[in-house]
Design an enzyme around this catalytic site. Structure first.
Site, PDB file in Angstrom:
ATOM      1  N   LYS A  48       0.809  -1.197   0.000  1.00 54.20           N
ATOM      2  CA  LYS A  48       0.000   0.000   0.000  1.00 54.20           C
ATOM      3  C   LYS A  48       0.850   1.257   0.000  1.00 54.20           C
ATOM      4  O   LYS A  48       0.378   2.339  -0.333  1.00 54.20           O
ATOM      5  CB  LYS A  48      -0.896   0.021   1.254  1.00 54.20           C
ATOM      6  N   ASP A 108      14.463  -0.641   1.530  1.00 59.00           N
ATOM      7  CA  ASP A 108      15.119  -0.737   2.827  1.00 59.00           C
ATOM      8  C   ASP A 108      16.200  -1.830   2.735  1.00 59.00           C
ATOM      9  O   ASP A 108      17.298  -1.571   2.256  1.00 59.00           O
ATOM     10  CB  ASP A 108      14.035  -1.035   3.873  1.00 59.00           C
TER      11      ASP A 108
HETATM   12  P1  IMP Z   1      12.603  -4.153   2.194  1.00 60.86           P
HETATM   13  O1  IMP Z   1      12.152  -5.454   1.618  1.00 60.86           O
HETATM   14  O2  IMP Z   1      13.314  -4.332   3.507  1.00 60.86           O
HETATM   15  O3  IMP Z   1      13.425  -3.316   1.232  1.00 60.86           O
HETATM   16  O4  IMP Z   1      11.331  -3.330   2.618  1.00 60.86           O
HETATM   17  C1  IMP Z   1      10.397  -2.943   1.719  1.00 60.86           C
HETATM   18  C2  IMP Z   1       9.092  -2.564   2.367  1.00 60.86           C
HETATM   19  O5  IMP Z   1       9.160  -2.486   3.807  1.00 60.86           O
HETATM   20  C3  IMP Z   1       8.710  -1.181   1.919  1.00 60.86           C
HETATM   21  O6  IMP Z   1       8.008  -1.213   0.696  1.00 60.86           O
HETATM   22  C4  IMP Z   1       7.870  -0.689   3.081  1.00 60.86           C
HETATM   23  O7  IMP Z   1       6.513  -1.067   2.918  1.00 60.86           O
HETATM   24  C5  IMP Z   1       8.457  -1.368   4.305  1.00 60.86           C
HETATM   25  N1  IMP Z   1       9.395  -0.461   5.008  1.00 60.86           N
HETATM   26  C6  IMP Z   1      10.740  -0.515   5.016  1.00 60.86           C
HETATM   27  N2  IMP Z   1      11.276   0.476   5.764  1.00 60.86           N
HETATM   28  C7  IMP Z   1      10.230   1.195   6.226  1.00 60.86           C
HETATM   29  C8  IMP Z   1      10.122   2.388   7.059  1.00 60.86           C
HETATM   30  O8  IMP Z   1      11.095   3.021   7.519  1.00 60.86           O
HETATM   31  N3  IMP Z   1       8.841   2.809   7.315  1.00 60.86           N
HETATM   32  C9  IMP Z   1       7.733   2.188   6.836  1.00 60.86           C
HETATM   33  N4  IMP Z   1       7.794   1.093   6.049  1.00 60.86           N
HETATM   34  C10 IMP Z   1       9.026   0.594   5.768  1.00 60.86           C
END
Ligand code: IMP
Ligand code: MG
Length: 185
Positions: A48, A108
């Site tokens: 979302k 992230d």
């Molecule tokens: P990744 O797989 O760790 O790169 O994370 C991707 C998803 O995690 C993003 O699309 C966000 O929905 C969520 N996410 C990662 N870091 C944050 C943050 O600091 N705040 C809110 N959502 C986060």
């Protein structure tokens, strides 16, 4: 920060103001438009978190731009990635032969994007690029290419402008850092 919307008491600070976000959306829109060179672009928006970003970005893109949505889940009610990505809502339109742009809220660890790039490449788009509003380079666990980034942010948990903690704070018009006590930290 020049903007007026009330500063939410759960926040430690505002990191990126609404005005800064709007200006960056216009600049990114101009960049994407120039790079598309008149060819239609198909946006694959990751729900979302990216819903607010795409609604502003698309206003700065040509009318030939098409939009589809996917929903994936990798986080529960926590501030740490589970590392497991699950498709909650799949593509509606075929992407074979189309110039596609994944639109993300934040990269992230990179695990979600790595999974999505692999999954979507399997559907044979003509090209596949990524435009993410935010990137936390210090948090990467895997190397993933992000072609367009709105803002780089430090390794802190951010909310607002589509991004949530436990489904809250998505409607804030700016991006801020939560106080640790707001997520039980
Ligand atoms: P990744 O797989 O760790 O790169 O994370 C991707 C998803 O995690 C993003 O699309 C966000 O929905 C969520 N996410 C990662 N870091 C944050 C943050 O600091 N705040 C809110 N959502 C986060
Ligand atoms: Mg999220």
């Amino acid at each position: 920060m020049s903007e007026s919307p009330e500063f939410h008491p759960d926040l430690e600070k505002v990191l990126i103001s609404s005005d800064e976000i709007q200006a960056r959306c216009a600049a990114l829109g101009a960049e994407l438009t120039a790079a598309a060179g008149g060819e239609p672009l198909h946006l694959i928006v990751i729900l979302k978190g990216a819903f607010m970003f795409v609604s502003d970005l698309v206003r700065h893109l040509p009318v030939s731009t098409t939009v589809d949505f996917m929903a994936v889940s990798s986080y529960g009610a926590s501030t740490k990635s589970s590392g497991t990505v699950r498709i909650v809502k799949d593509l509606h339109h075929d992407i074979a032969g189309r110039r596609c742009m994944i639109v993300e809220d934040i990269v992230d660890t990179g695990l979600t994007l790595q999974y999505l790039r692999g999954y979507l490449s399997g559907h044979h788009p003509a090209s596949l690029q990524v435009c993410s509003l935010l990137s936390k380079p210090a948090a990467r666990k895997v190397e993933v290419e992000v072609d367009y980034t709105g803002f780089e942010v430090p390794e802190e948990f951010v909310v607002g402008y589509g991004l949530d903690f436990d489904e809250r704070y998505r409607g804030l018009p700016y991006i801020g850092v939560l106080k640790p006590e707001a997520y039980g930290g």
